[in-house]
Design a protein around this motif. Structure first.
Motif, PDB file in Angstrom:
ATOM      1  N   LEU A   1       0.827  -1.211   0.000  1.00 35.15           N
ATOM      2  CA  LEU A   1       0.000   0.000   0.000  1.00 35.15           C
ATOM      3  C   LEU A   1       0.859   1.258   0.000  1.00 35.15           C
ATOM      4  O   LEU A   1       0.487   2.263  -0.610  1.00 35.15           O
TER       5      LEU A   1
ATOM      6  N   THR B   1       3.630   1.710  -1.482  1.00 36.76           N
ATOM      7  CA  THR B   1       4.065   1.973  -2.856  1.00 36.76           C
ATOM      8  C   THR B   1       3.015   2.784  -3.610  1.00 36.76           C
ATOM      9  O   THR B   1       3.340   3.702  -4.354  1.00 36.76           O
ATOM     10  N   MET B   2       1.740   2.409  -3.406  1.00 38.44           N
ATOM     11  CA  MET B   2       0.673   3.148  -4.085  1.00 38.44           C
ATOM     12  C   MET B   2       0.525   4.534  -3.472  1.00 38.44           C
ATOM     13  O   MET B   2       0.465   5.540  -4.178  1.00 38.44           O
TER      14      MET B   2
ATOM     15  N   ASN C   1       2.715   7.498  -4.428  1.00 38.26           N
ATOM     16  CA  ASN C   1       2.580   8.039  -5.782  1.00 38.26           C
ATOM     17  C   ASN C   1       1.282   8.809  -6.001  1.00 38.26           C
ATOM     18  O   ASN C   1       0.889   9.062  -7.130  1.00 38.26           O
ATOM     19  N   THR C   2       0.569   9.137  -4.908  1.00 37.52           N
ATOM     20  CA  THR C   2      -0.681   9.877  -5.060  1.00 37.52           C
ATOM     21  C   THR C   2      -0.491  11.319  -4.586  1.00 37.52           C
ATOM     22  O   THR C   2       0.561  11.665  -4.053  1.00 37.52           O
ATOM     23  N   LYS C   3      -1.556  12.115  -4.770  1.00 34.16           N
ATOM     24  CA  LYS C   3      -1.489  13.519  -4.338  1.00 34.16           C
ATOM     25  C   LYS C   3      -1.312  13.628  -2.834  1.00 34.16           C
ATOM     26  O   LYS C   3      -0.583  14.470  -2.337  1.00 34.16           O
ATOM     27  N   THR C   4      -2.026  12.759  -2.095  1.00 30.52           N
ATOM     28  CA  THR C   4      -1.997  12.866  -0.632  1.00 30.52           C
ATOM     29  C   THR C   4      -0.768  12.198  -0.003  1.00 30.52           C
ATOM     30  O   THR C   4      -0.543  12.339   1.195  1.00 30.52           O
TER      31      THR C   4
ATOM     32  N   LEU D   1      -2.174   9.000   3.009  1.00 28.49           N
ATOM     33  CA  LEU D   1      -3.112   7.987   2.549  1.00 28.49           C
ATOM     34  C   LEU D   1      -2.872   6.613   3.186  1.00 28.49           C
ATOM     35  O   LEU D   1      -3.810   5.840   3.386  1.00 28.49           O
TER      36      LEU D   1
ATOM     37  N   LEU E   1      -5.694   3.571   4.186  1.00 27.54           N
ATOM     38  CA  LEU E   1      -5.836   2.321   3.434  1.00 27.54           C
ATOM     39  C   LEU E   1      -5.450   1.113   4.277  1.00 27.54           C
ATOM     40  O   LEU E   1      -6.069   0.063   4.217  1.00 27.54           O
TER      41      LEU E   1
ATOM     42  N   VAL F   1       0.972  -2.964 -10.458  1.00 34.16           N
ATOM     43  CA  VAL F   1       0.738  -1.703  -9.750  1.00 34.16           C
ATOM     44  C   VAL F   1       1.758  -0.641 -10.144  1.00 34.16           C
ATOM     45  O   VAL F   1       1.420   0.512 -10.386  1.00 34.16           O
ATOM     46  N   ILE F   2       3.021  -1.043 -10.229  1.00 33.82           N
ATOM     47  CA  ILE F   2       4.072  -0.086 -10.598  1.00 33.82           C
ATOM     48  C   ILE F   2       3.819   0.444 -12.012  1.00 33.82           C
ATOM     49  O   ILE F   2       3.968   1.627 -12.267  1.00 33.82           O
TER      50      ILE F   2
END
Lengths: 226, 230
Positions: free
Chosen positions: B153, B155-156, B159-162, B166, B170, B227-228
């Protein structure tokens, strides 16, 4: 008219009479429970169908996520996200009904009953799914992350349910294989509500996916205009 | 290079980096100590004997400490664009995941090796050393669960705005079953001598943890490349 709207109309036409019949059955034909919580027991006829439908909704999310992983076709992402949204709303309503039931049956607004707790976890889990979606801008990246999270989330739901089954629960078990003390009126009303809820879910899902498609078209048009 | 060598190369990089900066271990240690001080205030009347709540409090502290470490392990990869370097290197992406899980597991375990004895002296009045083996198995299995899903999680999230905000949102609902098992095992062992019922609970919790670990190692390992992306 597009096929999708025809499906939507058909499902709505099925859902409305089933729902009304379910409600009439609930209030006028099913026997009044007298031993424990009386009239409040009627929550059951829509509580359990909602629980089953929310389970189905999250299953659709899982299937959509897996389909996206295999095909990389974004239409599956839309199906997965739309189903998760409806599943989330149904779970939240389920939780609310559970709270009302708990108040009537056990005299408290909230009890850390394993099933109530597990549904609270499920609601939080899928809320996280949407927080993730809203914090990714690129559509392909959003679809990728959502598919991955949609897959692991469903597995976590299974584990949460198992861990609650191992624990002793105060949640009533109405239908079981060994106990068939259910009167036919109860069963029919339950089935009407169940299929009504299924049809409602289908109708909302179809229209929700259409909205997503239209939104995408608008975005594309905006890009074309510049 | 064989897979093991590749995993070792990334793992060694993480360990060397941590040995040079020590920022992750020190902040995790400070965090876990501060949590214990807050426990002392929260239960001021009974602060010398929290035996009954031991399992829950211990995992409360470790869960939040692990979040700190998991975020950190990807923030520096992202900040210096190291992640791009890692992805460009001729290494199978699933192996990057395996190496990251291992490094997070190691850092979390180091903190626990220091924190559990301190926690026991502070709050636990029951001598649970006869059951220490089972206790350690429970802790290791729980750590594997937290590190495997947490790394995936993180890793994801990064790479997001938050970004790091985050991860807790999650991860916490996803690790509830593992936490339930961890609290059940640690709580039963720290909470005093236990009878047949508790032994059944502990064995159920152990079984659940083993399955949880297998599922949440295999699925993210399989999905990591997807995912990557790119």
């Amino acid at each position: 008219m597009k096929t999708r709207y025809k499906v939507f109309l058909a499902l709505t036409i099925i859902a409305v009479p089933l729902f009304i019949a379910g409600l009439i059955g609930t209030f006028y034909f099913t026997p009044l429970e007298v031993k424990q919580i009386g009239f409040n027991q009627k929550i059951f006829y829509f509580h359990v169908p909602m629980a089953i439908t929310s389970g189905v909704a999250f299953l659709v999310t899982l299937i959509g996520s897996l389909a996206y992983i295999v095909t990389r076709d974004e239409k599956y992402d839309k199906w997965a996200a739309s189903a998760a949204e409806i599943g989330l709303v149904f779970s939240a309503m389920l939780l609310l009904m559970g709270i009302l039931w708990g108040r009537a049956a056990w005299g408290v607004w909230w009890t850390w009953d394993p099933r109530l707790t597990s549904y609270l976890v499920v609601v939080l889990l899928y809320m996280g799914y949407f927080v993730l979606r809203s914090s990714v801008e690129s559509t392909t990246q959003r679809a990728r992350y959502s598919a991955a999270l949609g897959t692991v989330s469903y597995m976590a739901v299974i584990f949460t349910m198992i861990s609650t089954r191992i624990l002793r629960s105060t949640h009533p078990v109405i239908f079981s294989l060994h106990n068939s003390g259910v009167e036919p009126e109860m069963l029919y009303t339950f089935l009407l509500a169940l299929f009504g809820t299924f049809a409602l879910f289908g109708a909302i899902l179809v229209i929700r996916v259409s909205i997503e498609n239209i939104r995408e078209e608008i975005e594309d048009l905006k890009d074309m205009i510049g | 290079m064989s897979s093991l060598k590749q995993i070792w190369a990334i793992l060694k990089k993480d360990i060397v980096l941590e040995l040079r900066t020590k920022e992750m271990l020190i902040s995790m240690f400070l965090f876990v100590m501060l949590t214990m001080i807050i426990f002392n205030y929260s239960f001021s009347a009974e602060r010398n004997d929290l035996t009954k709540f031991g399992g829950g409090l211990l995992w409360l502290a470790f869960t939040f400490t692990s979040l700190l470490g998991l975020n950190r392990s990807f923030v520096h990869e992202k900040d210096e664009d190291c992640m791009d370097g890692l992805l460009l290197s001729p290494i199978d992406r699933s192996l990057i995941y395996a190496a990251k899980v291992l490094s997070n597991l190691i850092f979390l375990s180091i903190i626990e090796i220091i924190a559990i004895p301190i926690f026991s002296v502070f709050f636990i009045k029951y001598d649970y050393t006869p059951k220490l083996g089972l206790f350690i198995i429970g802790v290791i299995l729980s750590n594997i669960g937290i590190a495997s899903i947490g790394t995936f999680l993180a890793t994801m999230a990064i790479n997001t705005k938050t970004r790091d905000l985050l991860l807790p949102i999650l991860m916490l609902p996803l690790i509830v079953p593992a936490l339930w098992a961890a609290v059940t095992i640690s709580g039963a062992i720290m909470g005093g001598p236990y009878g047949h019922n508790i032994a059944v609970d502990v064995s159920n919790a152990l079984k659940l943890l083993v399955f949880y670990d297998i599922v949440f190692l295999v699925v993210p390992y399989g999905l990591y490349d997807f995912v990557i992306g790119e």
